[in-house]
Design a protein around this motif. Structure first.
Motif, PDB file in Angstrom:
ATOM      1  N   ALA A 264       0.818  -1.200   0.070  1.00 38.81           N
ATOM      2  CA  ALA A 264      -0.164  -0.048   0.078  1.00 38.81           C
ATOM      3  C   ALA A 264       0.853   1.381  -0.191  1.00 38.81           C
ATOM      4  N   VAL A 265       1.874   1.358   0.705  1.00 40.78           N
ATOM      5  CA  VAL A 265       2.854   2.491   0.746  1.00 40.78           C
ATOM      6  C   VAL A 265       3.700   2.533  -0.600  1.00 40.78           C
ATOM      7  N   ALA A 266       4.045   1.532  -1.148  1.00 43.62           N
ATOM      8  CA  ALA A 266       4.778   1.555  -2.349  1.00 43.62           C
ATOM      9  C   ALA A 266       3.591   2.016  -3.438  1.00 43.62           C
ATOM     10  N   GLU A 267       2.506   1.650  -3.354  1.00 37.91           N
ATOM     11  CA  GLU A 267       1.230   2.129  -4.439  1.00 37.91           C
ATOM     12  C   GLU A 267       1.237   3.482  -4.114  1.00 37.91           C
ATOM     13  N   LEU A 268       1.299   3.961  -2.855  1.00 36.91           N
ATOM     14  CA  LEU A 268       1.004   5.334  -2.700  1.00 36.91           C
ATOM     15  C   LEU A 268       2.078   6.289  -3.226  1.00 36.91           C
ATOM     16  N   LEU A 269       3.401   5.631  -2.945  1.00 38.28           N
ATOM     17  CA  LEU A 269       4.613   6.307  -3.428  1.00 38.28           C
ATOM     18  C   LEU A 269       4.900   6.167  -5.023  1.00 38.28           C
ATOM     19  N   SER A 270       4.140   5.084  -5.592  1.00 39.47           N
ATOM     20  CA  SER A 270       4.395   5.419  -7.006  1.00 39.47           C
ATOM     21  C   SER A 270       3.558   6.276  -7.733  1.00 39.47           C
ATOM     22  N   HIS A 271       2.319   6.727  -6.920  1.00 41.19           N
ATOM     23  CA  HIS A 271       1.542   8.100  -7.458  1.00 41.19           C
ATOM     24  C   HIS A 271       2.246   9.304  -7.067  1.00 41.19           C
ATOM     25  N   ALA A 272       3.016   9.478  -5.912  1.00 34.41           N
ATOM     26  CA  ALA A 272       3.555  10.461  -5.390  1.00 34.41           C
ATOM     27  C   ALA A 272       4.953  10.912  -6.308  1.00 34.41           C
ATOM     28  N   MET A 273       5.645   9.973  -6.717  1.00 34.43           N
ATOM     29  CA  MET A 273       6.641  10.202  -7.557  1.00 34.43           C
ATOM     30  C   MET A 273       6.635   9.741  -9.009  1.00 34.43           C
ATOM     31  N   GLU A 274       5.128   9.553  -9.485  1.00 34.87           N
ATOM     32  CA  GLU A 274       4.855   9.357 -10.763  1.00 34.87           C
ATOM     33  C   GLU A 274       5.736   8.183 -11.436  1.00 34.87           C
ATOM     34  N   TRP A 275       5.941   7.035 -10.538  1.00 30.89           N
ATOM     35  CA  TRP A 275       6.541   6.115 -11.178  1.00 30.89           C
ATOM     36  C   TRP A 275       5.655   4.967 -11.768  1.00 30.89           C
ATOM     37  N   THR A 276       5.212   4.958 -12.613  1.00 32.36           N
ATOM     38  CA  THR A 276       4.180   4.144 -13.587  1.00 32.36           C
ATOM     39  C   THR A 276       4.647   2.598 -13.466  1.00 32.36           C
TER      40      THR A 276
ATOM     41  N   THR B  85       2.467  -2.762  -8.136  1.00 33.10           N
ATOM     42  CA  THR B  85       1.745  -2.647  -6.639  1.00 33.10           C
ATOM     43  C   THR B  85       0.127  -2.716  -6.726  1.00 33.10           C
ATOM     44  N   LYS B  86      -0.445  -2.063  -7.629  1.00 29.18           N
ATOM     45  CA  LYS B  86      -1.965  -1.954  -7.757  1.00 29.18           C
ATOM     46  C   LYS B  86      -2.855  -3.295  -7.987  1.00 29.18           C
ATOM     47  N   PRO B  87      -2.077  -3.933  -8.784  1.00 32.52           N
ATOM     48  CA  PRO B  87      -2.732  -5.461  -9.063  1.00 32.52           C
ATOM     49  C   PRO B  87      -2.453  -6.458  -7.877  1.00 32.52           C
TER      50      PRO B  87
END
Length: 233
Positions: free
Chosen positions: A18-30, A36-38
């Protein structure tokens, strides 16, 4: 004991994802988001099962289907930028998920009573959700174009899901009731943010707020239901 330890491990695995998922959005790491999302709903589902101390019941099975359709909706919404019709696919998947949650809540009953509400209590339960749904649809209506009907249906279903959580009052423990209701309200908030961001006005850091409230919604609903099932053992 083994399943209890596994559930604890999965709890922390879910938190890390979950933290990695939010980090992916914050850092725009597609690239990270694609990973993470799936994973969110499958890990939560296994955690849900491993933390179950008693036998599988109908409410549990219905909640599992809610998680499965939530996963399908998560994946579909990842590809909206490629094909707009993926939004309808995701909306449909989450509509089915809300229906499964509604019936899961209806069948989750630890204690007797709680089924006889006065007309005033019914009005008190329904009124805030009705006002919220009508107010949101009224605001979004000019911008929905051909999506007026599906969005209206979805808004109705998610409010019914939340009402299903509210009507567990008196039928389960206070802790389980509060956690599921909190999760249901967060689910409504997350979907309202999606609608506002997509149709009304793009928001700064929208994906972080949307996913943050969504993850907390699912986590609270599942943990609240798990408490209810385990109280029956």
């Amino acid at each position: 004991m083994k399943d209890e330890k596994t559930a604890q491990i999965l709890k922390y695995v879910f938190i890390v994802i979950a933290v990695a998922e939010l980090l992916s959005h914050a850092m725009e790491w597609t690239w990270l988001n694609q990973f993470t999302k799936p994973l969110l709903m499958p890990v939560l589902l296994v955690y849900f099962r491993k933390g179950l101390e008693g036998p599988v019941n109908l409410s549990f099975i219905l909640a599992v289907f809610a998680l499965l359709f939530s996963w399908f909706g998560d994946v579909a919404l990842m590809y909206v930028h490629e094909k707009e019709w993926f939004f309808l696919v995701g909306l449909g998947a989450f509509a089915v998920a809300q229906s499964f949650y509604f019936f899961s809540f209806k069948n989750a009953k630890t204690q007797g009573g709680g089924d006889n509400f006065s007309p005033i209590q019914h009005l008190f339960n329904v009124f805030p959700f009705a006002v919220f749904a009508i107010g949101l649809l009224y605001t979004l209506w000019p911008f929905l174009d051909g999506l007026k009907l599906p969005v209206s249906i979805y808004a109705t279903l998610i409010c019914l899901m939340a009402l299903g959580a509210v009507y567990r009052n008196g039928r389960t423990s206070t802790e389980s009731f509060n956690q599921v209701v909190f999760g249901a309200i967060l689910f409504i908030l997350s979907d309202a943010l999606i609608a506002i961001n997509k149709f009304y006005a793009p928001m700064e850091n929208a994906s972080i707020w949307i996913m943050g409230t969504y993850i907390l919604a699912q986590w609270n609903i599942i943990n609240g239901l798990q408490k209810d099932y385990n109280e029956r053992v």
